[in-house]
Design a protein around this motif. Sequence first.
Motif, PDB file in Angstrom:
ATOM      1  N   LEU A  51       0.758  -1.292  -0.039  1.00  0.00           N
ATOM      2  CA  LEU A  51      -0.104   0.047  -0.019  1.00  0.00           C
ATOM      3  C   LEU A  51       0.881   1.302   0.033  1.00  0.00           C
ATOM      4  O   LEU A  51       0.230   2.254  -0.031  1.00  0.00           O
ATOM      5  CB  LEU A  51      -0.912   0.013   1.472  1.00  0.00           C
ATOM      6  N   ASN A  52       2.100   1.248   0.138  1.00  0.00           N
ATOM      7  CA  ASN A  52       3.025   2.306   0.148  1.00  0.00           C
ATOM      8  C   ASN A  52       4.380   1.940  -0.129  1.00  0.00           C
ATOM      9  O   ASN A  52       4.781   0.725  -0.005  1.00  0.00           O
ATOM     10  CB  ASN A  52       2.928   2.880   1.647  1.00  0.00           C
ATOM     11  N   GLN A  53       5.405   2.821  -0.008  1.00  0.00           N
ATOM     12  CA  GLN A  53       6.599   2.546  -0.440  1.00  0.00           C
ATOM     13  C   GLN A  53       7.423   1.659   0.640  1.00  0.00           C
ATOM     14  O   GLN A  53       8.231   0.808   0.248  1.00  0.00           O
ATOM     15  CB  GLN A  53       7.505   3.786  -0.866  1.00  0.00           C
ATOM     16  N   ARG A  54       7.165   1.947   1.777  1.00  0.00           N
ATOM     17  CA  ARG A  54       7.621   1.138   2.818  1.00  0.00           C
ATOM     18  C   ARG A  54       7.254  -0.464   2.553  1.00  0.00           C
ATOM     19  O   ARG A  54       7.991  -1.176   2.641  1.00  0.00           O
ATOM     20  CB  ARG A  54       7.050   1.464   4.315  1.00  0.00           C
ATOM     21  N   GLY A  55       5.735  -0.610   2.303  1.00  0.00           N
ATOM     22  CA  GLY A  55       5.538  -1.962   2.120  1.00  0.00           C
ATOM     23  C   GLY A  55       6.203  -2.650   0.772  1.00  0.00           C
ATOM     24  O   GLY A  55       6.664  -3.787   0.790  1.00  0.00           O
ATOM     25  N   TYR A  56       6.503  -1.882  -0.107  1.00  0.00           N
ATOM     26  CA  TYR A  56       7.206  -2.266  -1.319  1.00  0.00           C
ATOM     27  C   TYR A  56       8.578  -2.818  -1.173  1.00  0.00           C
ATOM     28  O   TYR A  56       9.120  -3.457  -1.566  1.00  0.00           O
ATOM     29  CB  TYR A  56       7.224  -1.232  -2.556  1.00  0.00           C
ATOM     30  N   ALA A 106       5.285   6.074  -7.766  1.00  0.00           N
ATOM     31  CA  ALA A 106       6.345   5.896  -7.285  1.00  0.00           C
ATOM     32  C   ALA A 106       6.963   4.380  -7.179  1.00  0.00           C
ATOM     33  O   ALA A 106       7.816   4.146  -7.560  1.00  0.00           O
ATOM     34  CB  ALA A 106       6.670   6.535  -5.875  1.00  0.00           C
ATOM     35  N   ILE A 107       5.823   3.592  -7.021  1.00  0.00           N
ATOM     36  CA  ILE A 107       6.154   2.045  -6.703  1.00  0.00           C
ATOM     37  C   ILE A 107       6.204   1.622  -8.022  1.00  0.00           C
ATOM     38  O   ILE A 107       7.098   0.624  -8.353  1.00  0.00           O
ATOM     39  CB  ILE A 107       4.959   1.447  -5.983  1.00  0.00           C
ATOM     40  N   VAL A 108       5.361   1.790  -9.136  1.00  0.00           N
ATOM     41  CA  VAL A 108       5.546   1.351 -10.271  1.00  0.00           C
ATOM     42  C   VAL A 108       6.960   1.666 -10.796  1.00  0.00           C
ATOM     43  O   VAL A 108       7.462   0.458 -11.571  1.00  0.00           O
ATOM     44  CB  VAL A 108       4.309   2.020 -11.333  1.00  0.00           C
ATOM     45  N   ARG A 109       7.302   2.827 -10.693  1.00  0.00           N
ATOM     46  CA  ARG A 109       8.663   3.179 -11.193  1.00  0.00           C
ATOM     47  C   ARG A 109       9.665   2.237 -10.803  1.00  0.00           C
ATOM     48  O   ARG A 109      10.683   1.663 -11.352  1.00  0.00           O
ATOM     49  CB  ARG A 109       8.953   4.610 -11.158  1.00  0.00           C
ATOM     50  N   ALA A 110       9.694   2.013  -9.617  1.00  0.00           N
ATOM     51  CA  ALA A 110      10.415   1.039  -8.624  1.00  0.00           C
ATOM     52  C   ALA A 110      10.366  -0.238  -9.035  1.00  0.00           C
ATOM     53  O   ALA A 110      11.514  -0.885  -9.316  1.00  0.00           O
ATOM     54  CB  ALA A 110      10.324   1.394  -7.098  1.00  0.00           C
ATOM     55  N   ALA A 111       9.254  -0.822  -9.021  1.00  0.00           N
ATOM     56  CA  ALA A 111       9.174  -1.945  -9.626  1.00  0.00           C
ATOM     57  C   ALA A 111       9.621  -2.322 -10.956  1.00  0.00           C
ATOM     58  O   ALA A 111      10.432  -3.379 -11.001  1.00  0.00           O
ATOM     59  CB  ALA A 111       7.562  -2.398  -9.561  1.00  0.00           C
TER      60      ALA A 111
END
Length: 307
Positions: A83-88, A128-133
């Motif tokens: 649900l957030n970058q910490r979770g990612y 942000a998460i899609v970019r990181a993934a």
Amino acid sequence: MNGIAGAVELIEVSPRDGLQNESVPVDTTTKLELIARLLDAGQRRIEVTSFVNPNKVPQMADAEALCERLPHHPDARYAGLVLNQRGYRRARASGRLHEVCLVVCASDSFGQRNQGQTIEQGLAETAAIVRAARADGIASSVTITVAFGCPFEGEIDTARVVGIAQALAEQQPDELVLADTIGVAVPSQVSAVIAAVRERIGNALPMRGHFHNTRNTAIANIVAALQAGVSRFDASVGGVGGCPFAPAATGNVASEDVAYLCQRMGLALSVDLERLNDTARWLGERLGRSLPGMLSRAGGFPPRAAG
């Protein structure tokens, strides 16, 4: 039937969305046996856990421990909710996931309760998460929750769902999911929302459906989605599931019920109905109650010959 594809993919969500709202604790070993049984039944894409605050969703407190012990299967694709970058970062560090599942809520009221985010904040987080993934070589899907109705705001304007879908298409995740989180959708609405989203974003993203059977409309909604060109669906063996932050949001559609529907319609779906039924009955025994799925009680058709 016009518009229906020849093959259907089921994404099995029982280990995560199915178990997250259970009041009876489910230990890691039982979850691993559930996943192994699902693999034996032919399920290949499985949402196994979520990396969320364990104080809010205690059933998912063993996310890392579960990932460490996931069965090694050459064709399995494991997914985890973040649900957030910490979770990612937690999901990425597990080293066992092929996909992360992200969420944007179609109402601010639900978003604040579910993940402490408005729609705008949710879109910023998914970007942000899609970019990181993508950089990490991990697939991503984004679910628009309460896309067909919210327990706090009531009806959801289709234009709002379309606007969120357009913003997500620009972020370029690997898949877009429309979710009837509280089980209020009806087939005409499903057809209309899918058509409106497709009109805006075209085929920029593969689309899948997530339907709850809270009001006994999930199977009808899946047929409507099939007719609208959607061929990927979330389902939960036995029909277990619900959202801790949505009042009365029970009843994920049962994997075995959807599989029966699709196979009887002549759609390609490589799962073993008898093994799914066995798993639904086994899970009901572990949870100490009868599960809402229908096929595990009625059996398939035609019935298998005795002996």
